[in-house]
Design a protein around this motif. Structure first.
Motif, PDB file in Angstrom:
ATOM      1  N   VAL A  24       0.843  -1.202   0.000  1.00 34.97           N
ATOM      2  CA  VAL A  24       0.000   0.000   0.000  1.00 34.97           C
ATOM      3  C   VAL A  24       0.875   1.247   0.000  1.00 34.97           C
ATOM      4  CG1 VAL A  24      -1.699   1.323   1.300  1.00 34.97           C
ATOM      5  CG2 VAL A  24      -1.900  -1.166   1.154  1.00 34.97           C
ATOM      6  N   ALA A  25       1.888   1.269   0.884  1.00 34.94           N
ATOM      7  CA  ALA A  25       2.803   2.414   0.925  1.00 34.94           C
ATOM      8  C   ALA A  25       3.625   2.492  -0.351  1.00 34.94           C
ATOM      9  CB  ALA A  25       3.711   2.300   2.142  1.00 34.94           C
ATOM     10  N   ALA A  26       4.046   1.325  -0.843  1.00 32.66           N
ATOM     11  CA  ALA A  26       4.849   1.310  -2.068  1.00 32.66           C
ATOM     12  C   ALA A  26       4.055   1.880  -3.238  1.00 32.66           C
ATOM     13  CB  ALA A  26       5.304  -0.112  -2.372  1.00 32.66           C
ATOM     14  N   GLY A  27       2.745   1.646  -3.248  1.00 30.42           N
ATOM     15  CA  GLY A  27       1.907   2.190  -4.306  1.00 30.42           C
ATOM     16  C   GLY A  27       1.845   3.705  -4.288  1.00 30.42           C
ATOM     17  N   GLN A  28       2.126   4.298  -3.107  1.00 27.66           N
ATOM     18  CA  GLN A  28       2.165   5.756  -2.998  1.00 27.66           C
ATOM     19  C   GLN A  28       3.561   6.303  -3.269  1.00 27.66           C
ATOM     20  OE1 GLN A  28       0.696   5.895   1.100  1.00 27.66           O
ATOM     21  NE2 GLN A  28      -1.253   6.712   0.368  1.00 27.66           N
ATOM     22  N   GLY A  29       4.516   5.369  -3.497  1.00 20.42           N
ATOM     23  CA  GLY A  29       5.881   5.781  -3.775  1.00 20.42           C
ATOM     24  C   GLY A  29       6.650   6.252  -2.560  1.00 20.42           C
ATOM     25  N   VAL A  30       6.228   5.790  -1.355  1.00 17.67           N
ATOM     26  CA  VAL A  30       6.923   6.190  -0.128  1.00 17.67           C
ATOM     27  C   VAL A  30       7.221   4.939   0.701  1.00 17.67           C
ATOM     28  CG1 VAL A  30       5.963   8.516   0.007  1.00 17.67           C
ATOM     29  CG2 VAL A  30       4.689   6.589   0.982  1.00 17.67           C
ATOM     30  N   PRO A  31       8.289   4.976   1.503  1.00 17.63           N
ATOM     31  CA  PRO A  31       8.610   3.814   2.343  1.00 17.63           C
ATOM     32  C   PRO A  31       7.677   3.729   3.547  1.00 17.63           C
ATOM     33  CG  PRO A  31      10.178   5.565   2.755  1.00 17.63           C
ATOM     34  CD  PRO A  31       9.308   6.039   1.617  1.00 17.63           C
ATOM     35  N   LEU A  32       7.464   2.525   4.035  1.00 16.71           N
ATOM     36  CA  LEU A  32       6.612   2.294   5.199  1.00 16.71           C
ATOM     37  C   LEU A  32       7.478   2.212   6.453  1.00 16.71           C
ATOM     38  CD1 LEU A  32       3.784   1.606   6.351  1.00 16.71           C
ATOM     39  CD2 LEU A  32       4.350  -0.815   5.972  1.00 16.71           C
ATOM     40  N   THR A  33       7.132   2.996   7.440  1.00 13.73           N
ATOM     41  CA  THR A  33       7.807   2.928   8.740  1.00 13.73           C
ATOM     42  C   THR A  33       7.036   1.971   9.641  1.00 13.73           C
ATOM     43  OG1 THR A  33       8.605   5.196   8.565  1.00 13.73           O
ATOM     44  CG2 THR A  33       8.539   4.237  10.766  1.00 13.73           C
ATOM     45  N   VAL A  34       7.730   0.985  10.207  1.00 13.77           N
ATOM     46  CA  VAL A  34       7.100   0.016  11.106  1.00 13.77           C
ATOM     47  C   VAL A  34       7.546   0.310  12.529  1.00 13.77           C
ATOM     48  CG1 VAL A  34       6.795  -2.412  11.688  1.00 13.77           C
ATOM     49  CG2 VAL A  34       7.032  -1.730   9.289  1.00 13.77           C
ATOM     50  N   THR A  35       6.579   0.549  13.414  1.00 14.20           N
ATOM     51  CA  THR A  35       6.859   0.832  14.817  1.00 14.20           C
ATOM     52  C   THR A  35       6.293  -0.291  15.675  1.00 14.20           C
ATOM     53  OG1 THR A  35       6.706   3.208  14.407  1.00 14.20           O
ATOM     54  CG2 THR A  35       6.573   2.472  16.696  1.00 14.20           C
ATOM     55  N   ASP A  36       7.146  -0.880  16.502  1.00 12.53           N
ATOM     56  CA  ASP A  36       6.745  -1.981  17.374  1.00 12.53           C
ATOM     57  C   ASP A  36       6.563  -1.430  18.783  1.00 12.53           C
ATOM     58  OD1 ASP A  36       6.283  -4.392  18.618  1.00 12.53           O
ATOM     59  OD2 ASP A  36       7.926  -5.438  17.611  1.00 12.53           O
ATOM     60  N   VAL A  37       5.315  -1.395  19.271  1.00 15.05           N
ATOM     61  CA  VAL A  37       5.042  -0.805  20.589  1.00 15.05           C
ATOM     62  C   VAL A  37       5.094  -1.835  21.714  1.00 15.05           C
ATOM     63  CG1 VAL A  37       3.665   1.072  19.641  1.00 15.05           C
ATOM     64  CG2 VAL A  37       2.543  -1.082  20.273  1.00 15.05           C
ATOM     65  N   ALA A  38       5.270  -3.105  21.378  1.00 13.08           N
ATOM     66  CA  ALA A  38       5.407  -4.157  22.401  1.00 13.08           C
ATOM     67  C   ALA A  38       6.263  -5.260  21.801  1.00 13.08           C
ATOM     68  CB  ALA A  38       4.051  -4.693  22.842  1.00 13.08           C
ATOM     69  N   ALA A  39       7.560  -5.043  21.818  1.00 15.08           N
ATOM     70  CA  ALA A  39       8.491  -6.004  21.237  1.00 15.08           C
ATOM     71  C   ALA A  39       8.950  -7.007  22.292  1.00 15.08           C
ATOM     72  CB  ALA A  39       9.706  -5.274  20.669  1.00 15.08           C
ATOM     73  N   PRO A  40       9.261  -8.238  21.898  1.00 15.94           N
ATOM     74  CA  PRO A  40       9.816  -9.196  22.849  1.00 15.94           C
ATOM     75  C   PRO A  40      11.189  -8.738  23.341  1.00 15.94           C
ATOM     76  CG  PRO A  40       9.113 -10.273  20.808  1.00 15.94           C
ATOM     77  CD  PRO A  40       9.110  -8.801  20.555  1.00 15.94           C
ATOM     78  N   VAL A  41      11.647  -9.373  24.406  1.00 16.06           N
ATOM     79  CA  VAL A  41      12.978  -9.051  24.925  1.00 16.06           C
ATOM     80  C   VAL A  41      14.035  -9.473  23.905  1.00 16.06           C
ATOM     81  CG1 VAL A  41      12.285  -9.226  27.330  1.00 16.06           C
ATOM     82  CG2 VAL A  41      13.084 -11.274  26.131  1.00 16.06           C
ATOM     83  N   ASP A  42      15.199  -8.863  23.982  1.00 11.84           N
ATOM     84  CA  ASP A  42      16.275  -9.163  23.029  1.00 11.84           C
ATOM     85  C   ASP A  42      16.715 -10.625  23.102  1.00 11.84           C
ATOM     86  OD1 ASP A  42      16.250  -6.557  22.172  1.00 11.84           O
ATOM     87  OD2 ASP A  42      17.896  -5.921  23.472  1.00 11.84           O
ATOM     88  N   ASP A  43      16.544 -11.257  24.271  1.00  8.16           N
ATOM     89  CA  ASP A  43      16.924 -12.666  24.410  1.00  8.16           C
ATOM     90  C   ASP A  43      15.951 -13.602  23.700  1.00  8.16           C
ATOM     91  OD1 ASP A  43      19.224 -12.463  26.445  1.00  8.16           O
ATOM     92  OD2 ASP A  43      17.625 -11.314  27.404  1.00  8.16           O
ATOM     93  N   ASP A  44      14.798 -13.078  23.298  1.00 10.47           N
ATOM     94  CA  ASP A  44      13.788 -13.883  22.600  1.00 10.47           C
ATOM     95  C   ASP A  44      13.219 -13.048  21.460  1.00 10.47           C
ATOM     96  OD1 ASP A  44      11.929 -15.826  21.913  1.00 10.47           O
ATOM     97  OD2 ASP A  44      10.510 -15.239  23.486  1.00 10.47           O
ATOM     98  N   PRO A  45      14.018 -12.756  20.444  1.00 14.13           N
ATOM     99  CA  PRO A  45      13.631 -11.762  19.434  1.00 14.13           C
ATOM    100  C   PRO A  45      12.370 -12.105  18.653  1.00 14.13           C
ATOM    101  CG  PRO A  45      15.595 -12.973  18.745  1.00 14.13           C
ATOM    102  CD  PRO A  45      15.346 -13.331  20.175  1.00 14.13           C
TER     103      PRO A  45
END
Length: 343
Positions: free
Chosen positions: A119-140
């Protein structure tokens, strides 16, 4: 069949062959072709343009997505943290954003990203992905809790075979007490693995241990009770209940929105799903939804107590002549322990 020895061998081959069929049907049916089914997503915006955009996305996706609109990004984040949606798209002519909570399901987050990146690519712009609840680094990937579930399950149902074989001559109340004690050990091992060893849980380790105990005790008491009635078929029953149907419906790899309706339905009340979702609630989502998952585990524990009580009543009604053959089956039942090592 003239040879008793050959008949004995063929009889014992029934269990592993049924396991082969069951594991193939369960695992391949649940995991081979994950596809979105009514995956809940949101589009941020309150004007007509946002509503038209949301309807366009829905029309293209069909039954794969359930699309709603929300008025603000903050509202979308709240819905993500309560796991009511799996992703929220924030339209923008320059910087469109996709907000996800991958700790709820890494696979769901990837599925939503796959939907909105074009959808973003169709507008010719990159999509920014924001993770508001990511797992811990030990369990990516966030899948460590699923593998913890496997460890707890194997320790529990394999112990059922050991208690049934080695403890066949013990009174049921003793076997039940042993089951409670073993579940404490199994859950303690799970807590060590989740905490000091692999660092899946950076906080609330005691709470995680408590849920692990409820989960393990429920399995052990169900197994100890069933062994009175099923004898050497107990292992197969435990594999069906706590591997074939349990791992596949737990949501540890794919949540119900990426599975067919059968496994998605089981996810609502099966004990493995109760443990995995409860652990996610405790570790990543501030306890949101935790009470419901704990009640799921408690109900399975109560089911185990009920089955054990029925087994106790049944054993009290047996005559000495009926007890003796059961004791002689102990050596044969010990073979069940070796059957439980496959997952």
């Amino acid at each position: 069949m003239r040879s008793p020895a050959l008949r004995h061998v063929l009889t014992h081959l029934v269990t592993p062959l049924l396991m082969c069929i069951g594991m193939g049907l369960a695992y391949m049916g649940a995991f081979v072709t994950p596809e979105p089914h009514h995956l809940p997503v949101a589009v941020v915006g309150s004007g007509p343009e946002a509503k038209v955009f949301a309807q366009t996305v829905k029309d293209k996706a069909g039954d794969a997505l359930d699309v709603r609109t929300v008025t603000s990004r903050a509202e979308a984040v709240d819905l993500l943290k309560s796991r009511e949606i799996t992703g929220a798209y924030v339209p923008s002519a320059r910087t469109p954003e996709l907000v996800v909570a991958s700790a709820a399901s890494d696979m769901d987050a990837l599925a939503v990203e796959k939907v909105f990146t074009p959808v973003a690519a169709g507008q010719g712009v990159p999509l920014t992905v924001t993770d508001v609840a990511a797992p811990v680094d030990d369990d990516p990937t966030g899948q460590g809790l699923f593998f913890l579930l496997i460890a707890l399950s194997i320790g529990s149902y394999a112990s059922v075979a050991a208690l049934g074989a080695a403890g066949a001559t013990l009174p049921l109340r003793v076997r039940a007490l042993l089951a409670v004690g073993v579940s404490a050990v199994v859950s303690g091992i799970g807590a060590l693995l989740a905490g000091p060893v692999f660092h899946l849980a950076h906080h609330d380790l005691a709470g995680l241990w408590g849920m692990a105990w409820l989960y393990s005790a429920g399995i052990l008491l169900i197994g100890v009770g069933l062994h009175t009635f099923l004898k050497r078929w107990t292992t197969l029953a435990m594999m069906v209940l706590f591997v074939m149907l349990n791992f596949t419906s737990s949501g540890g790899l794919y949540r119900p929105e990426l599975q067919n309706g059968f496994f998605g339905t089981l996810h609502a009340f099966w004990n493995g799903a109760g443990f995995v979702e409860g652990a996610r609630s405790l570790l990543y989502f501030g306890g949101d939804g935790l009470a419901r998952t704990i009640w799921t585990l408690v109900i399975w524990l109560l089911l185990g107590l009920a089955i054990t009580a029925l087994a106790a009543a049944h054993e009290r009604g047996r005559t000495p002549e009926e007890v003796a053959p059961a004791a002689r089956e102990t050596e044969e039942q010990e073979e069940e322990v070796e059957e439980t090592v496959g997952v």
